[in-house]
Write an enzyme that holds these catalytic residues in place. Structure first.
Site, short mmCIF file in Angstrom:
data_model
loop_
_atom_site.label_atom_id
_atom_site.label_comp_id
_atom_site.label_asym_id
_atom_site.label_seq_id
_atom_site.Cartn_x
_atom_site.Cartn_y
_atom_site.Cartn_z
N PHE A 135 0.86 -1.17 0.00
CA PHE A 135 0.00 0.00 0.00
C PHE A 135 0.90 1.23 0.00
O PHE A 135 1.64 1.46 0.95
CB PHE A 135 -0.94 0.04 1.21
CG PHE A 135 -1.87 1.24 1.18
CD1 PHE A 135 -3.07 1.15 0.50
CD2 PHE A 135 -1.51 2.43 1.78
CE1 PHE A 135 -3.93 2.26 0.44
CE2 PHE A 135 -2.36 3.53 1.72
CZ PHE A 135 -3.57 3.45 1.05
N ASP A 220 9.71 2.65 1.31
CA ASP A 220 8.55 3.38 1.81
C ASP A 220 8.53 3.28 3.32
O ASP A 220 8.14 2.26 3.88
CB ASP A 220 7.28 2.79 1.19
CG ASP A 220 6.01 3.51 1.63
OD1 ASP A 220 6.03 4.19 2.67
OD2 ASP A 220 4.99 3.36 0.94
N LYS A 249 3.22 10.40 7.79
CA LYS A 249 2.53 9.96 9.00
C LYS A 249 3.10 10.56 10.28
O LYS A 249 2.81 11.70 10.62
CB LYS A 249 2.48 8.44 9.04
CG LYS A 249 1.49 7.84 8.06
CD LYS A 249 1.26 6.37 8.29
CE LYS A 249 0.24 5.78 7.33
NZ LYS A 249 -1.14 6.21 7.59
#
Length: 400
Positions: A135, A220, A249
């Site tokens: 994702f 990532d 995040k």
């Protein structure tokens, strides 16, 4: 009708329904707790999906954001600010990036991935290798790297040249990387797939293969970075040096901010003036928030705490010896409690009723990504409640 229900009815009539109907309307938080509009308190063990690194209302973050808001919130990319420069320097420092490395600031993880895709294209190659279960975001470029069919299929055709290989499969990775590969993009730990850890050997192989092929290794770290796994970045536990990482995040502690960090002068030189940009990226408010988060993680020893608390949680859950629990996987404070039956959604609903917020990331897995400031005692309250929550899901079957 409760105040929560009234507000959700208004939500459904005004907000585009891409998230469905949320279960709660939250009004405020304090530390690791949040409250809904009806006054019910919950231990937040999801942390905004690994975003609220310092919890809610941390004095250092509140102070930094408040001070910056009184000075300048936005100045556009026509200018820079002391906070933006300082945050770039701090990111390069905690990443251990070599001389000649650089930072591009965005507003989200998906935007950081979009920048990484452009970086890959600047190699002159169009192939990108990603992993099954990955994702990387929902913008159309990032979506091409994301693997889940339900996310992708309504919007095909997507960016061409992307191939997906089984995550953690070394032979499949070997076969996929070749002369047309511009980049391999991997999560050190796949969050949305259920907290699956590729392991150090897998990342080292990816580094070996990309170096041999002249391709970029992009890691990532959007969910795993900024202390979540017990080090500043998860790749540091594998002893590899990537060509780029994406960050978001937890970096802003709740303030939207993302970044692409490029390693070394050759990679950093691939994107030049005018080839990418962002109106809001790296604005003074976001930069001040990022600095406060990094400084607080460092000053409060939260890297070591995340590692300790994560192990404590895993051991405590394992010690329950509950028949519905098959294990705990992940690193630091990015964990999944794996179940022997597809009842995660029911357990999460029961947990919410009992005052705990957890994420049923897969039918048989509960994801926990609490604030890095969560205490062992707070984790223990959830572990103590867990057997009852699990038993509640099996009770109807036992009595039928």
């Amino acid at each position: 009708m409760t105040h929560n229900d009234e507000l959700l009815a208004r939500y459904e009539s005004s907000v585009l329904g891409v998230f469905g109907r949320p279960p709660l309307v939250l009004s405020h938080g304090d530390g690791c707790y949040v409250w809904d509009v009806d006054g019910h308190r919950y231990l937040d063990l999801v942390g905004g999906i690994a975003v609220n690194a310092l919890g809610h209302g941390h004095p250092a973050l509140v102070s930094a954001v408040s001070k910056q808001a009184g000075e300048a919130i936005h100045i556009s990319n026509l200018f820079t600010s002391p906070a933006q420069i300082a945050l770039a320097e701090r990111l390069l420092g905690i990443a251990g990036a070599p001389e000649g490395s650089r930072v591009f600031f965005a507003n989200s993880g998906a935007e950081a991935i979009e920048a990484a895709i452009k970086l890959s294209r600047r190699t002159g190659r169009t192939g990108i290798v990603a992993a099954e279960g990955a994702f990387h975001g929902r913008t159309t470029g990032a979506l091409a790297l994301t693997h889940k069919a339900a996310y992708r299929e309504p919007f095909t055709p997507l960016l061409p040249g992307v191939s997906h290989v089984p995550y953690g499969d070394e032979e499949a990775l070997r076969a996929a990387v070749g002369p047309e590969t511009g980049a391999v993009v991997l999560e050190p730990v796949q969050g949305e797939a259920g907290v699956l850890d590729g392991g150090a050997a897998y990342l080292r192989l990816a580094r070996e293969l990309t170096s041999a092929a002249g391709a970029l290794l992009v890691l990532d770290e959007i969910q795993t970075g900024i202390g979540r796994t017990g080090t500043w970045f998860a790749f540091q536990q594998a002893g590899v040096v990537p060509d780029a990482i994406t960050v978001a995040k937890g970096l802003g502690g709740g303030v939207p901010v993302g970044a692409l960090v490029t390693f070394g002068p050759e990679v950093s030189g691939l994107l030049t003036a005018g080839q990418h940009g962002s109106t809001f990226g790296g604005n003074p408010l976001a930069a001040a928030a990022g600095l406060a988060v990094i400084d607080t993680i460092e000053s409060e020893g939260l890297l070591a705490h995340a590692a300790l608390a994560g192990e404590h949680l895993a051991e405590a859950v394992a010690a329950l010896h509950h028949p519905l629990v098959s294990g705990v996987r992940g690193r630091g404070l990015l964990r999944a409690i794996t179940l022997t039956a597809p009842v995660a959604a029911q357990v999460a609903a029961s947990a919410r009723d009992a005052g705990f917020i957890v994420n049923p990331v897969a039918p048989d897995a509960l994801r926990l990504a609490p604030p890095l400031v969560v205490t062992l005692e707070q984790l223990d309250t959830f572990v103590a409640a867990l057997p009852g929550l699990l038993d509640a899901t099996t009770a109807p079957e036992e009595t039928s």
